[in-house]
Design a protein around this motif. Sequence first.
Motif, mmCIF file in Angstrom:
data_model
loop_
_atom_site.group_PDB
_atom_site.id
_atom_site.type_symbol
_atom_site.label_atom_id
_atom_site.label_comp_id
_atom_site.label_asym_id
_atom_site.label_seq_id
_atom_site.Cartn_x
_atom_site.Cartn_y
_atom_site.Cartn_z
ATOM 1 N N LYS A 32 1.755 -1.824 -39.362
ATOM 2 C CA LYS A 32 0.651 -1.771 -40.321
ATOM 3 C C LYS A 32 0.274 -0.313 -40.531
ATOM 4 O O LYS A 32 -0.221 0.347 -39.627
ATOM 5 N N SER A 34 -1.424 2.797 -43.117
ATOM 6 C CA SER A 34 -2.247 3.227 -44.261
ATOM 7 C C SER A 34 -1.706 4.537 -44.783
ATOM 8 O O SER A 34 -1.276 5.389 -44.004
ATOM 9 N N THR A 195 -5.126 -1.186 -40.096
ATOM 10 C CA THR A 195 -3.779 -0.725 -39.766
ATOM 11 C C THR A 195 -3.738 -0.006 -38.408
ATOM 12 O O THR A 195 -4.762 0.366 -37.852
#
Lengths: 234, 473
Positions: A32, A34, A195
């Motif tokens: 995850k 960003s 994230t």
Amino acid sequence: MGAAIYFSNVSFGYSDKDVLSEATFAVNPSEKVSIIGANGVGKSTTLKLAAGLLRPRGGSVQVLGMSPDTREVKGHIGYLPEDATPYLLLSVQENIEYSAVLRGVKEVSEATEEMLELFDLTHYRLAKAQSLSRGNLQRLSLAIMFVHKPDVLIMDEPLNYLDLSMQETLVKIIKKSNSTVFLSTHVVSTAARLTDKVMLLSNGRVIWKGELSEVESQLQKGETIEAKLAKMLR
Amino acid sequence: MVKYLPVFLIKSRIRSSQLIILIILYIILGTPNAVILGAAAGLKIVIPFYPREFMISILLILLLFMFQILGNYLLIKSDLDFLVSFGLKSSRLALGFSIYALLLLSFPTLFILSITGILTKQYAPLYSIIVFYLAIVFSVVGLFILRMFSKNGRFLMFLATFIVLALLGIAKIPIGLGSISSIYWPYALIVVIIYLIALAVQIRSTLKTVSSVGINLKYWGPTNVKHVIAFEKWNGRFPIMKFQSLYSFVFLRSRMSGKSRTGLIRSTHLFAVEAIISAFIYIIWKVLPPSAGGVTFLMFFVIVYVFGFMTLIAFFSIIHERVWISLASTSPLSSSRQYIIGRLLYEVIFSSPLLILIYVAFLMHNSFLIDLAPSVIFLPIALFYPFFIFGVILNLNVIQMQFKLSYVNYNQHINLIFIPLVIAYIAILAVGILLPLVGIIACIMSYIVAAVLILSSRIMEKTFFALSSHGYV
């Protein structure tokens, strides 16, 4: 196992300016991440390239080992643009059902009901999208994105307009999910909540990728994480 | 500021290059008019003569059509955000807006004046139309200013406007209804109908724009749909194409108080509607003898249908599409093809009553409707070419040229995509009148070219990326 999203020397620009210049990075399966960067640096463009909405001028983009242009991969991608606007004249239910049909969901009614409940839209099922508040439009857009249970989630500012309760719901959904998440945001807390890693984009390239805790460990007295990231992006 | 405000208002809506193109267009179109005037001064130039009824119908509809487009220019949200909050005196703003509105709304007059010479020698009724048009312009501008700067209710303003217009009519200023009626009785009726429709359209458009600034939810109609589209029953084959071919009915939801039967509509139902419309046109044609103005009314109807249809095309064109939902669900090639074919299918379905009528007319050896054939045959393909010219060939942002449908603002951008469409339509119409066979062949060729473009994978992919690369998702 290969990367879920892989950019290899990707260059892209619009008619009047170059945005990405031989950018190379990978987002691993279930990771995850960003993406953070200055205004106009190409964050949304990067997401669009990953979602197959744009085609690079140079280099290659792969999602799950294939070009994101292909129909096979499209069924595995969930894409949420910034300020997403669904079909305003379709009802909430119709918007979700149409998206499910487009993405080959077999049990359309069941999937739609699940999304209506998940995003607390049951009460608005017959409401035309144009009559919804901006926050409810965002919920509907998330439902549209999630209806086919994508393996790769590509989202531009997903927490925008959501109330605190729905923000928490989305955070829980994403944290619990095994999907790969690749999102763009200006808000560090959003990156931290949704994230595990951040990627800094500057001058058309990824200049740093790592965990926010690494940045926090380098903070000087009185320095905020936002100030530190801004310094790194200069 | 008042001195420059009209200039600012125009410049904030139209690019200089677009303005230059418009001016050049007027000059080009005005040249035949000048030639005719020159001919009247002694030069021997033969200009073909065409039925007055036909031209009157076309020009009146053209006016109505232009009103609808120009109504969107009058006031946009940024005017209130910026200009009104700028601290200028309302009287100065009103004056600036008035000058701008008069300049803007004079364009159709210039346009019609310039094409008059191409098509007919019958000046008197055409100049009458222009007088009526100017009367409408003044009424609309007055109403617009009142609406912007007064707290009066709409009813009072409507009433005041109609009284002024009625007085103008009664006084027969300066040519007026009376002189038109004395030439040929259907003119008066047609002009009155068009006059009222145009006024209503313009007023509605103006008020809608003003009220949309304050997010007038009433405009959107009821919030709930009554008949849900049964997407879950779709078999999943070519869903984009299927949706596009039916989207016009979804669009009706915004206009028909949310009572649209969208969810009940099946493709088969359309044929029943088509048959009824075709029968209706045929009955008018046969029942009303030419001496009673039957031909005029029929032409009027056909042209209203064509222009109404074109207006509808513009309203639910690409601006209502959601690339991130539909076109991004499959490959760029497939999504573009499905989108374009779906839209073409819809357009064929909706223009088929006229196509049927022309075919019937042809079978019955009546040449009258054959003159209209090219413009009707051209209809389904009408949006296809402007889209390609702007989006793919010129690589311009199609969405900016139409208007942007966003959450807050509706109806605030410009339908410039319409301009080549209107030009193409008028050209085809003119060719159809002069040389029907050539016009029909040209239309068929346009379909062949379109088919080649749709079959081209490269072009179709380019179409998809032309949309998304402009930030339109």
